[in-house]
Design an enzyme around this catalytic site. Structure first.
Site, PDB file in Angstrom:
ATOM      1  N   GLY A  41      -5.216  86.211   0.757  1.00 12.97           N
ATOM      2  CA  GLY A  41      -5.468  86.007   2.186  1.00 12.97           C
ATOM      3  C   GLY A  41      -6.345  87.097   2.783  1.00 12.97           C
ATOM      4  O   GLY A  41      -6.626  88.126   2.154  1.00 12.97           O
ATOM      5  N   LEU A  60     -16.867  72.354  -3.916  1.00 18.06           N
ATOM      6  CA  LEU A  60     -18.208  71.779  -3.779  1.00 18.06           C
ATOM      7  C   LEU A  60     -18.929  72.157  -2.479  1.00 18.06           C
ATOM      8  O   LEU A  60     -20.073  72.618  -2.514  1.00 18.06           O
ATOM      9  CB  LEU A  60     -18.100  70.242  -3.895  1.00 18.06           C
ATOM     10  CG  LEU A  60     -19.400  69.471  -3.725  1.00 18.06           C
ATOM     11  CD1 LEU A  60     -20.387  69.826  -4.808  1.00 18.06           C
ATOM     12  CD2 LEU A  60     -19.116  67.974  -3.718  1.00 18.06           C
ATOM     13  N   TYR A  70      -6.780  80.089   3.618  1.00 17.47           N
ATOM     14  CA  TYR A  70      -7.704  79.109   4.217  1.00 17.47           C
ATOM     15  C   TYR A  70      -6.970  78.097   5.102  1.00 17.47           C
ATOM     16  O   TYR A  70      -7.205  78.002   6.302  1.00 17.47           O
ATOM     17  CB  TYR A  70      -8.483  78.424   3.089  1.00 17.47           C
ATOM     18  CG  TYR A  70      -9.365  77.282   3.513  1.00 17.47           C
ATOM     19  CD1 TYR A  70     -10.166  77.369   4.652  1.00 17.47           C
ATOM     20  CD2 TYR A  70      -9.413  76.110   2.759  1.00 17.47           C
ATOM     21  CE1 TYR A  70     -10.992  76.316   5.026  1.00 17.47           C
ATOM     22  CE2 TYR A  70     -10.238  75.065   3.132  1.00 17.47           C
ATOM     23  CZ  TYR A  70     -11.020  75.173   4.267  1.00 17.47           C
ATOM     24  OH  TYR A  70     -11.831  74.124   4.633  1.00 17.47           O
ATOM     25  N   PHE A  81       2.195  77.864   2.554  1.00 14.67           N
ATOM     26  CA  PHE A  81       0.837  77.611   2.070  1.00 14.67           C
ATOM     27  C   PHE A  81       0.440  78.552   0.940  1.00 14.67           C
ATOM     28  O   PHE A  81      -0.700  78.474   0.467  1.00 14.67           O
ATOM     29  CB  PHE A  81      -0.174  77.811   3.211  1.00 14.67           C
ATOM     30  CG  PHE A  81      -0.008  76.869   4.355  1.00 14.67           C
ATOM     31  CD1 PHE A  81      -0.559  75.605   4.311  1.00 14.67           C
ATOM     32  CD2 PHE A  81       0.701  77.241   5.487  1.00 14.67           C
ATOM     33  CE1 PHE A  81      -0.420  74.728   5.374  1.00 14.67           C
ATOM     34  CE2 PHE A  81       0.849  76.372   6.550  1.00 14.67           C
ATOM     35  CZ  PHE A  81       0.287  75.114   6.494  1.00 14.67           C
ATOM     36  N   PHE A 116      -5.949  65.906   0.113  1.00 11.53           N
ATOM     37  CA  PHE A 116      -7.068  65.556  -0.741  1.00 11.53           C
ATOM     38  C   PHE A 116      -8.017  66.753  -0.656  1.00 11.53           C
ATOM     39  O   PHE A 116      -7.578  67.859  -0.889  1.00 11.53           O
ATOM     40  CB  PHE A 116      -7.592  64.166  -0.367  1.00 11.53           C
ATOM     41  CG  PHE A 116      -6.651  63.127  -0.938  1.00 11.53           C
ATOM     42  CD1 PHE A 116      -5.336  63.033  -0.489  1.00 11.53           C
ATOM     43  CD2 PHE A 116      -7.019  62.340  -2.003  1.00 11.53           C
ATOM     44  CE1 PHE A 116      -4.430  62.154  -1.073  1.00 11.53           C
ATOM     45  CE2 PHE A 116      -6.124  61.450  -2.587  1.00 11.53           C
ATOM     46  CZ  PHE A 116      -4.837  61.361  -2.126  1.00 11.53           C
ATOM     47  N   LYS A 119       2.961  72.159  -8.297  1.00 11.15           N
ATOM     48  CA  LYS A 119       3.151  71.476  -7.009  1.00 11.15           C
ATOM     49  C   LYS A 119       4.175  70.345  -7.156  1.00 11.15           C
ATOM     50  O   LYS A 119       5.023  70.140  -6.296  1.00 11.15           O
ATOM     51  CB  LYS A 119       1.808  70.928  -6.506  1.00 11.15           C
ATOM     52  CG  LYS A 119       0.824  72.013  -6.098  1.00 11.15           C
ATOM     53  CD  LYS A 119       1.237  72.643  -4.784  1.00 11.15           C
ATOM     54  CE  LYS A 119       0.329  73.771  -4.365  1.00 11.15           C
ATOM     55  NZ  LYS A 119       0.772  74.453  -3.143  1.00 11.15           N
ATOM     56  N   SER A 140      -0.506  68.748  -3.115  1.00 16.20           N
ATOM     57  CA  SER A 140      -1.890  68.379  -3.447  1.00 16.20           C
ATOM     58  C   SER A 140      -1.917  66.994  -4.080  1.00 16.20           C
ATOM     59  O   SER A 140      -0.968  66.600  -4.774  1.00 16.20           O
ATOM     60  CB  SER A 140      -2.419  69.411  -4.443  1.00 16.20           C
ATOM     61  OG  SER A 140      -3.562  68.911  -5.076  1.00 16.20           O
ATOM     62  N   ARG A 142     -14.739  61.861  -3.726  1.00 11.90           N
ATOM     63  CA  ARG A 142     -13.591  62.615  -3.234  1.00 11.90           C
ATOM     64  C   ARG A 142     -13.413  62.361  -1.739  1.00 11.90           C
ATOM     65  O   ARG A 142     -14.356  61.991  -1.050  1.00 11.90           O
ATOM     66  CB  ARG A 142     -13.791  64.126  -3.451  1.00 11.90           C
ATOM     67  CG  ARG A 142     -13.820  64.561  -4.911  1.00 11.90           C
ATOM     68  CD  ARG A 142     -12.426  64.503  -5.534  1.00 11.90           C
ATOM     69  NE  ARG A 142     -12.446  64.906  -6.927  1.00 11.90           N
ATOM     70  CZ  ARG A 142     -12.724  64.093  -7.961  1.00 11.90           C
ATOM     71  NH1 ARG A 142     -12.990  62.814  -7.744  1.00 11.90           N
ATOM     72  NH2 ARG A 142     -12.704  64.540  -9.195  1.00 11.90           N
ATOM     73  N   TYR A 200      -1.419  73.770 -12.711  1.00 13.34           N
ATOM     74  CA  TYR A 200      -1.408  73.897 -11.244  1.00 13.34           C
ATOM     75  C   TYR A 200      -0.749  72.672 -10.608  1.00 13.34           C
ATOM     76  O   TYR A 200       0.164  72.791  -9.787  1.00 13.34           O
ATOM     77  CB  TYR A 200      -2.839  74.066 -10.711  1.00 13.34           C
ATOM     78  CG  TYR A 200      -2.939  73.797  -9.238  1.00 13.34           C
ATOM     79  CD1 TYR A 200      -2.413  74.695  -8.318  1.00 13.34           C
ATOM     80  CD2 TYR A 200      -3.530  72.619  -8.749  1.00 13.34           C
ATOM     81  CE1 TYR A 200      -2.471  74.435  -6.958  1.00 13.34           C
ATOM     82  CE2 TYR A 200      -3.593  72.359  -7.400  1.00 13.34           C
ATOM     83  CZ  TYR A 200      -3.064  73.266  -6.503  1.00 13.34           C
ATOM     84  OH  TYR A 200      -3.120  72.994  -5.164  1.00 13.34           O
TER      85      TYR A 200
HETATM   86  N1  UDP Z   1     -18.409  69.739  -8.172  1.00 13.73           N
HETATM   87  C1  UDP Z   1     -19.696  69.843  -8.674  1.00 13.73           C
HETATM   88  N2  UDP Z   1     -20.293  71.076  -8.692  1.00 13.73           N
HETATM   89  C2  UDP Z   1     -19.653  72.202  -8.257  1.00 13.73           C
HETATM   90  C3  UDP Z   1     -18.335  72.093  -7.740  1.00 13.73           C
HETATM   91  C4  UDP Z   1     -17.738  70.840  -7.726  1.00 13.73           C
HETATM   92  O1  UDP Z   1     -20.302  68.861  -9.089  1.00 13.73           O
HETATM   93  O2  UDP Z   1     -20.236  73.293  -8.327  1.00 13.73           O
HETATM   94  C5  UDP Z   1     -17.756  68.422  -8.125  1.00 13.73           C
HETATM   95  C6  UDP Z   1     -16.462  68.335  -8.922  1.00 13.73           C
HETATM   96  O3  UDP Z   1     -16.740  67.996 -10.264  1.00 13.73           O
HETATM   97  C7  UDP Z   1     -15.720  67.241  -8.171  1.00 13.73           C
HETATM   98  C8  UDP Z   1     -16.182  67.410  -6.713  1.00 13.73           C
HETATM   99  O4  UDP Z   1     -17.384  68.179  -6.795  1.00 13.73           O
HETATM  100  O5  UDP Z   1     -16.145  65.981  -8.610  1.00 13.73           O
HETATM  101  C9  UDP Z   1     -15.188  68.149  -5.853  1.00 13.73           C
HETATM  102  O6  UDP Z   1     -14.816  69.331  -6.534  1.00 13.73           O
HETATM  103  P1  UDP Z   1     -13.978  70.478  -5.820  1.00 13.73           P
HETATM  104  O7  UDP Z   1     -13.791  71.583  -6.829  1.00 13.73           O
HETATM  105  O8  UDP Z   1     -14.603  70.855  -4.512  1.00 13.73           O
HETATM  106  O9  UDP Z   1     -12.591  69.803  -5.466  1.00 13.73           O
HETATM  107  P2  UDP Z   1     -11.523  69.018  -6.393  1.00 13.73           P
HETATM  108  O10 UDP Z   1     -11.787  67.550  -6.142  1.00 13.73           O
HETATM  109  O11 UDP Z   1     -11.728  69.424  -7.802  1.00 13.73           O
HETATM  110  O12 UDP Z   1     -10.219  69.443  -5.836  1.00 13.73           O
END
Ligand code: UDP
Length: 330
Positions: free
Chosen positions: A36, A190, A11, A73, A169, A145, A117, A221, A141
């Site tokens: 990939g 998300l 990605y 990456f 982030f 890192k 990360s 986030r 994980y």
């Molecule tokens: N999240 C959610 N539902 C989902 C996937 C993620 O509510 O199906 C929330 C998750 O709990 C976090 C935010 O979305 O608060 C971002 O999650 P993601 O996995 O995208 O990234 P992270 O911050 O974990 O790296």
């Protein structure tokens, strides 16, 4: 510069390959295609389907392609999996990185860019996160890192190698034009999940926790566009000319968005509903994580071009709409 992009079919790597071309560099992709996608590599870019731990082949490629800089990456990124099978993550993310660094030493390549990360900072940190915070990961994980960050500290001191570490982030979005984008299997992030719901591929989604100490009770986030991340990496190249340098940057927009704000924006951009259920908190989630990127801004002259959640989600929507099944549709 001739740049070996390890994990260049993934990605973030694939977006970096294109940004390297835009900046006038020559990317060469090395990827084992375990995660990939071959179709993400632009036509005309040299591709080596090789595992980064295959030292003889990697040394050969580094020499034959006259590589100036290695960008790394290639990593497993699923936090949950790392807790169930930590050795899988340690082998891929740490042992193979050590092998790559050894190959670089053998080939006489001493500039390295590493994809880290914000999870290395752990859950006790108070946002915004700057680079002075101690490493306190809470998952295997995150620990892998952090381990590589520490290894790079020693390598830059011992071998005169120069390295730039970038802690992302929430990497998100897709290249303009919807040609390449995010395609993880399984998908846990998300924005792509919300888009899959908008596309009707999932009936509904889950919101993990709504009683966090945040304005709407859901997690905050820092979503930052992959092309902006890539541009920051490339901006560090001149600073790596000096031997023995170790640079660390936290990369985000500094403006957080909540889970509910993301869902609402996906609804607005797609014009479709995104139904959700409230679900228990997800293990390991912190209430708020966002970056203080002042260091990257001042030292690299970096400013994210995608400053709003909407602008990021528009690019992700364009990709997912034209590739509803990811690279299967390429
Ligand atoms: N999240 C959610 N539902 C989902 C996937 C993620 O509510 O199906 C929330 C998750 O709990 C976090 C935010 O979305 O608060 C971002 O999650 P993601 O996995 O995208 O990234 P992270 O911050 O974990 O790296």
């Amino acid at each position: 510069m001739n740049v070996l992009v390890v994990g260049g079919a993934g990605y973030i790597g694939s977006h970096c390959v294109r940004q390297l071309q835009v900046a006038g560099h020559t990317p060469i992709v090395l990827d084992n295609l375990v995660k990939g996608h071959k179709d993400s590599i632009p036509e005309g870019v040299t591709f080596h389907e090789v595992d980064l731990a295959d030292s003889p082949k990697v040394v050969d490629i580094l020499k034959k392609e006259a590589i100036d800089i290695v960008m790394h990456f290639a990593a497993f990124i699923e936090v949950g999996e790392s807790m169930q099978d930590p050795l899988k993550h340690y082998e891929n993310n740490v042992a193979k990185t050590v092998s790559l660094l050894k190959s670089m030493r053998e080939a006489g390549v001493n500039k390295f860019v590493f994809s880290s990360s914000c999870t290395v900072l752990g859950e006790e940190a108070e946002p915004p996160f700057d680079e002075t915070m101690p490493l306190r990961p809470i998952s295997a994980y995150g620990q892998t890192k952090a381990d590589v960050e520490v290894i790079l500290n020693y390598c830059t001191k011992a071998y005169g190698m120069s390295a730039a570490i970038f802690r992302y982030f929430n990497a998100s979005g897709a290249a303009e034009g919807g040609i390449i984008g995010e395609d993880h299997s399984p998908e846990t992030h998300l924005i792509p999940i919300a888009i899959q719901v908008a596309l009707g591929q999932r009936e509904k989604m889950m919101v993990f926790g709504n009683d966090y100490p945040t304005p709407d009770g859901t997690c905050l986030r820092d979503y930052v566009h992959v092309d902006d991340l890539s541009r920051a990496h490339i901006a560090a190249f001149p600073l790596l000319e000096e031997n023995g340098k170790l640079l660390t940057y936290n990369l985000g927009t500094g403006t957080p968005a909540s889970v509910l704000e993301i869902i609402k924006t996906v609804e607005e951009v797609s014009g479709r509903p995104v139904p959700y259920d409230l679900a228990p908190k997800r293990a390991g989630d912190v209430p708020a994580a966002y970056a203080d990127s002042a260091k990257a801004k001042s030292e690299l002259n970096w400013t994210p071009q995608y400053g709003t959640i909407r602008s990021i989600i528009e690019t992700a929507w364009a990709w997912h709409q034209s590739h509803p099944h990811g690279y299967e549709d390429a």
